[in-house]
Write a protein that holds these residues in place. Structure first.
Motif, PDB file in Angstrom:
ATOM      1  N   ARG A  45      -2.116  -0.045  -7.619  1.00 48.79           N
ATOM      2  CA  ARG A  45      -3.550   0.232  -7.730  1.00 48.79           C
ATOM      3  C   ARG A  45      -4.279  -0.683  -8.700  1.00 48.79           C
ATOM      4  O   ARG A  45      -5.432  -1.076  -8.454  1.00 48.79           O
ATOM      5  CB  ARG A  45      -3.774   1.697  -8.111  1.00 48.79           C
ATOM      6  N   CYS A  46      -3.645  -1.039  -9.811  1.00 51.49           N
ATOM      7  CA  CYS A  46      -4.315  -1.916 -10.785  1.00 51.49           C
ATOM      8  C   CYS A  46      -4.623  -3.270 -10.159  1.00 51.49           C
ATOM      9  O   CYS A  46      -5.730  -3.797 -10.285  1.00 51.49           O
ATOM     10  CB  CYS A  46      -3.451  -2.081 -12.034  1.00 51.49           C
ATOM     11  N   LYS A  63       1.008   3.982  -6.263  1.00 50.83           N
ATOM     12  CA  LYS A  63       0.229   3.939  -7.500  1.00 50.83           C
ATOM     13  C   LYS A  63       0.491   2.682  -8.317  1.00 50.83           C
ATOM     14  O   LYS A  63      -0.375   2.213  -9.051  1.00 50.83           O
ATOM     15  CB  LYS A  63       0.521   5.180  -8.349  1.00 50.83           C
ATOM     16  N   VAL A  79      -8.801   3.846 -12.720  1.00 50.64           N
ATOM     17  CA  VAL A  79      -7.561   3.129 -12.424  1.00 50.64           C
ATOM     18  C   VAL A  79      -7.227   2.164 -13.555  1.00 50.64           C
ATOM     19  O   VAL A  79      -6.089   2.092 -14.034  1.00 50.64           O
ATOM     20  CB  VAL A  79      -7.675   2.371 -11.088  1.00 50.64           C
ATOM     21  N   LEU A  81      -7.566   4.844  -2.175  1.00 46.51           N
ATOM     22  CA  LEU A  81      -6.728   3.979  -3.010  1.00 46.51           C
ATOM     23  C   LEU A  81      -5.332   3.966  -2.394  1.00 46.51           C
ATOM     24  O   LEU A  81      -4.918   4.919  -1.733  1.00 46.51           O
ATOM     25  CB  LEU A  81      -6.648   4.502  -4.447  1.00 46.51           C
ATOM     26  N   ALA A 127     -13.194   2.000  -3.400  1.00 42.25           N
ATOM     27  CA  ALA A 127     -12.228   2.622  -4.317  1.00 42.25           C
ATOM     28  C   ALA A 127     -12.559   4.074  -4.622  1.00 42.25           C
ATOM     29  O   ALA A 127     -11.686   4.822  -5.076  1.00 42.25           O
ATOM     30  CB  ALA A 127     -12.160   1.821  -5.619  1.00 42.25           C
ATOM     31  N   TYR A 149       0.802  -1.215   0.000  1.00 41.57           N
ATOM     32  CA  TYR A 149       0.000   0.000   0.000  1.00 41.57           C
ATOM     33  C   TYR A 149       0.839   1.270   0.000  1.00 41.57           C
ATOM     34  O   TYR A 149       0.485   2.257  -0.657  1.00 41.57           O
ATOM     35  CB  TYR A 149      -0.945   0.023   1.204  1.00 41.57           C
ATOM     36  N   TYR A 203      -4.840  -3.922  -6.957  1.00 38.45           N
ATOM     37  CA  TYR A 203      -5.770  -3.691  -5.858  1.00 38.45           C
ATOM     38  C   TYR A 203      -7.207  -3.616  -6.355  1.00 38.45           C
ATOM     39  O   TYR A 203      -8.104  -4.296  -5.824  1.00 38.45           O
ATOM     40  CB  TYR A 203      -5.377  -2.400  -5.147  1.00 38.45           C
TER      41      TYR A 203
END
Length: 266
Positions: free
Chosen positions: A223-224, A220, A252, A216, A212, A145, A226
């Motif tokens: 993120r995809c 970064k 995202v 987020l 979301a 994260y 997640y």
């Protein structure tokens, strides 16, 4: 004389070209400085960290699968998102964590509780407490994260540095379909490795029950995965999304159109 004039004109032309080139270079430099002090510095500050871009789900050598309501679709995350119903939130004032069963049960019946299963799965160089094959005492986490390395050490003052996050928060799930699941299905949702990741404690507290649309990961680069994992969990347990949540997920996934759904056996 004509030769002298031609040389003079050629010199003038070269001089003008040099001045044009100099002006272009100066303008580019000024533009770069202006970009940095307006939006550029924030783009740099928010660049993806060094953390992982995906996270493990299942280790068949010692974990057993948890049965979801239905299989995760083998599809792109974008297409799977389109299959999720879009509805508003149900009431939350009747939410109770106990509706999802006792915390950290040994749902897969491998002899270890869920929290220790996830710590063992996500930590590297994991060590166990004396005389135990389950109770994780320490290890290193490549945290997804916030994108930082965290040392985990079991203890009353240190264990909270690494927490186990429900990717789809149970409070969010309760408002988006989990109330219609059976008690056993909710228990599976709360203990399914697909829906669990070891993360930075402070980040987990900040996320709380957000979806979301309101939270987020700061990393970064993660993120995809997640968002794809949230979509996969919601598909597996027949949960829905709000319109704002769906829009955030699509934003995202615009940066990673090839992102696939995440399945426990991968």
């Amino acid at each position: 004389m004509s030769t002298t004039w031609a040389a003079y004109r050629r010199g003038r032309r070269q001089s003008r070209q040099a001045w044009v080139l100099l002006i272009v270079l100066i303008a580019g430099a000024l533009g770069g400085v202006a970009w940095f002090f307006t939006v550029g510095q924030f783009a740099v500050a928010e660049a993806p960290g060094n953390g992982p871009t995906e996270a493990p789900v299942f280790d068949p050598s010692w974990m057993r699968p948890v049965e979801p309501v239905q299989p995760v679709p083998v599809d792109s995350a974008v297409d799977a998102l389109e299959t999720l119903p879009v509805k508003g939130r149900a009431v939350k004032d009747n939410y109770d964590r106990n509706e999802f069963g006792q915390a950290w049960l040994d749902v897969d019946r491998n002899g270890c509780d869920t929290r220790n299963d996830i710590l063992r799965r996500d930590l590297t160089a994991a060590e166990f407490t004396a005389g135990s094959k389950c109770r994780v005492a320490s290890g290193e986490l490549r945290e997804p994260y916030v994108g930082q390395d965290i040392h985990f050490r079991r203890g009353s003052e240190s264990s909270s540095a690494v927490q186990i996050d429900h990717v789809v928060a149970l409070g969010d799930a309760w408002q988006k379909g989990a109330q219609q699941l059976t008690a056993k299905q909710r228990q599976s949702l709360a203990n399914d490795p697909l829906n669990l990741i070891a993360v930075d404690g402070a980040a987990n507290v900040k996320k709380s029950a957000s979806d979301a649309a309101s939270w987020l990961p700061a990393n970064k680069g993660f993120r995809c995965h997640y968002v794809a994992r949230q979509i996969s969990v919601k598909a597996a347990y027949r949960l829905w999304v709000t319109q704002a949540e769906k829009d955030a997920m699509k934003r995202v996934l615009d940066s990673c159109p090839g992102q696939q759904t995440i399945r426990a056996m991968e």
